[in-house]
Design a protein around this motif. Structure first.
Motif, PDB file in Angstrom:
ATOM      1  N   UNK A 102      50.461  37.097  47.252  1.00 12.32           N
ATOM      2  CA  UNK A 102      50.717  38.526  47.369  1.00 12.32           C
ATOM      3  C   UNK A 102      50.976  39.180  46.012  1.00 12.32           C
ATOM      4  N   UNK A 103      51.643  38.485  45.130  1.00  8.38           N
ATOM      5  CA  UNK A 103      52.024  39.075  43.839  1.00  8.38           C
ATOM      6  C   UNK A 103      50.838  39.683  43.093  1.00  8.38           C
ATOM      7  N   UNK A 104      49.756  38.944  42.891  1.00 10.10           N
ATOM      8  CA  UNK A 104      48.619  39.568  42.202  1.00 10.10           C
ATOM      9  C   UNK A 104      47.863  40.564  43.075  1.00 10.10           C
ATOM     10  N   UNK A 105      47.900  40.343  44.405  1.00  9.56           N
ATOM     11  CA  UNK A 105      47.106  41.183  45.302  1.00  9.56           C
ATOM     12  C   UNK A 105      47.587  42.628  45.321  1.00  9.56           C
ATOM     13  N   UNK A 106      48.895  42.838  45.267  1.00  9.35           N
ATOM     14  CA  UNK A 106      49.384  44.211  45.384  1.00  9.35           C
ATOM     15  C   UNK A 106      49.320  44.981  44.065  1.00  9.35           C
ATOM     16  N   UNK A 107      48.855  44.319  43.033  1.00  6.60           N
ATOM     17  CA  UNK A 107      48.587  45.046  41.790  1.00  6.60           C
ATOM     18  C   UNK A 107      47.110  45.400  41.685  1.00  6.60           C
ATOM     19  N   UNK A 108      46.357  45.065  42.737  1.00  9.82           N
ATOM     20  CA  UNK A 108      44.909  45.298  42.733  1.00  9.82           C
ATOM     21  C   UNK A 108      44.519  46.250  43.848  1.00  9.82           C
ATOM     22  N   UNK A 109      43.519  47.049  43.612  1.00  9.91           N
ATOM     23  CA  UNK A 109      43.024  47.942  44.660  1.00  9.91           C
ATOM     24  C   UNK A 109      42.290  47.167  45.744  1.00  9.91           C
ATOM     25  N   UNK A 110      42.023  45.884  45.508  1.00 11.93           N
ATOM     26  CA  UNK A 110      41.366  45.030  46.502  1.00 11.93           C
ATOM     27  C   UNK A 110      42.372  44.284  47.371  1.00 11.93           C
ATOM     28  N   UNK A 111      43.642  44.531  47.162  1.00 14.78           N
ATOM     29  CA  UNK A 111      44.675  43.848  47.936  1.00 14.78           C
ATOM     30  C   UNK A 111      44.858  44.480  49.304  1.00 14.78           C
TER      31      UNK A 111
END
Length: 441
Positions: A74-83
């Motif tokens: 989740x950590x990297x995902x919510x910094x991405x518009x693809x999350x």
């Protein structure tokens, strides 16, 4: 849903606030992705289907993530518009810790106020309010709460061998001996999963002295006290005396221990109220199939009190928090639709009734209870009254599960419990480590 209600949720989404000063996208249509370690996929799908009765033009894709690796993905995902557009958060320092991920979510305070009014906090169960707010920011909206402190048993196995569920530590040992002599597995736990080890240890401590576990996590009682020494001794005895299965520390609670229990290989498991969902016949059938059982025949499972392992008579304690809160990503381009989904599931009567009827969570909206006559239990005669009692008892519980445990304390607690179980950490050293964390905080 009425046009008035739909219009209200458009307003909710518009004022819920993203990074650009307003929620992006439409509040009544679109496609959103929801990430979580819970609920199980069949339960999530039933909730989505109920949501689509009111919002047919919002398509929700649920993506189940392993509980043990949730934070890492989740950590990297919510910094991405693809999350994800919507993601699960939880109180305290367990997986999805609300403080850890608060920065990646929009503030849902205006949304929940619009839905329920200025007194919204009084309409929702306290664990779902207090545990999901960070510095006045409503990071997530609770679908419902879960409580631990119970064992679940395969009643069919007990009946087959003429056995009675254990009430004391000695009875627990004896039942395990009897079951193993009959070729049955007794108790299974994925003791490599520290969060569930903490559940078992808190259950032991609640038996020794109710409330002391939470007091110590808040720095109001010492971990080095005789009560915690006794608790650790009992914890280690579960391994030394053969109650915990061989190799327990090498397994995870999910999927390993869960699959073993669902396969009928063990008669008992340590799980909480979230396990109630498997008393529902189609959900248990799906769970057994997922565990690898061919042509599954659902069995009767029921909750029992954690045994009186300390001989104090303090039994029946439950402790819990919000199971998960629905947070809306600050990077989502579908914030409005995502907010509609979060608000509907956590605050509407239709959403909360759908939650209640899955038996996965105790509803957040205090006015809602399961519709027992509409729930397809495996064995209604055996299970209905027990499930009603468990639900009522959980709703009265005030003890926290993870909400008072900091991230640092959580990490050390899990290491200590596994170390003591393996005999690699002495009880005194382990408790001193816990106290050092609290002292530093």
């Amino acid at each position: 849903m009425s046009a008035v209600a739909a219009t209200a949720l458009v307003s909710v989404a518009a004022c819920s606030g993203g990074g650009d000063g307003g929620a992006r996208g439409s509040a009544t249509e679109g496609t959103i992705t929801w990430w979580g370690w819970t609920p199980d996929a069949p339960v999530a799908q039933s909730l989505i289907e109920a949501f689509n009765e009111d919002y047919p033009d919002i398509h929700v894709n649920f993506v189940s993530k392993p509980i043990s690796g949730y934070d890492a993905v989740l950590s990297p995902a919510i910094t991405s518009s693809d999350g994800p557009d919507v993601f699960n958060v939880a109180p305290g320092s367990a997986n999805g810790g609300v403080e850890t991920f608060a920065g990646g979510a929009i503030d849902l305070r205006d949304a929940v106020t619009e839905a329920l009014g200025e007194d919204w906090e009084t309409q929702l169960a306290p664990p779902g309010v207090d545990g999901l707010v960070v510095e006045d920011k409503v990071v997530g909206l609770s679908a419902g709460s879960v409580y631990s402190g119970t064992l679940w048993i395969n009643q069919d196995i007990f009946d087959e061998h003429g056995l009675t569920p254990p009430v004391t530590l000695e009875e627990w040992r004896q039942v395990c001996e009897d079951l193993e002599s009959a070729g049955e597995g007794c108790f299974v736990q994925g003791a490599g999963n520290g969060a569930f080890d903490m559940d078992s240890f808190e259950a032991i401590m609640e038996n020794i002295e109710p409330g002391l576990y939470a007091d110590a996590s808040r720095g109001e009682a010492p971990y080095t006290s005789p009560q915690f020494v006794q608790g650790m001794q009992i914890w280690k005895s579960l391994f030394d005396d053969g109650i915990m299965q061989a190799g327990a520390v090498g397994l995870q609670q999910y999927p390993d221990a869960n699959n073993e229990f669902m396969s009928g290989n063990y008669a008992m498991i340590m799980m909480g109220t979230w396990y109630s969902q498997y008393t529902v016949e189609p959900i248990m059938t799906s769970a057994m199939e997922a565990a690898g059982v061919a042509d599954p025949e659902p069995f009767t499972m029921v909750p029992i009190d954690f045994p009186d392992v300390a001989g104090t008579g303090n039994v029946g304690s439950l402790f819990g928090d919000a199971d998960y809160g629905l947070a809306v990503s600050g990077r989502s381009d579908q914030q409005a639709a995502a907010t509609t989904f979060a608000v509907w599931l956590a605050t509407s009567e239709a959403g909360q009734q759908a939650v209640a009827n899955t038996l996965n969570d105790i509803p957040s909206l205090t006015s809602v209870q399961p519709e027992w006559d509409d729930i397809d239990l495996v064995d209604p005669e055996e299970q209905t009254e027990r499930m009603q009692d468990l639900t009522a008892h959980a709703a009265e519980s005030t003890e926290p599960r993870f909400a008072t445990v900091s991230a640092d304390l959580n990490d050390v607690f899990q290491e200590v419990l596994i170390g003591v179980a393996r005999g690699e950490t002495s009880i005194d050293d382990g408790l001193a480590q816990l106290q050092a964390v609290v002292d530093a905080e």
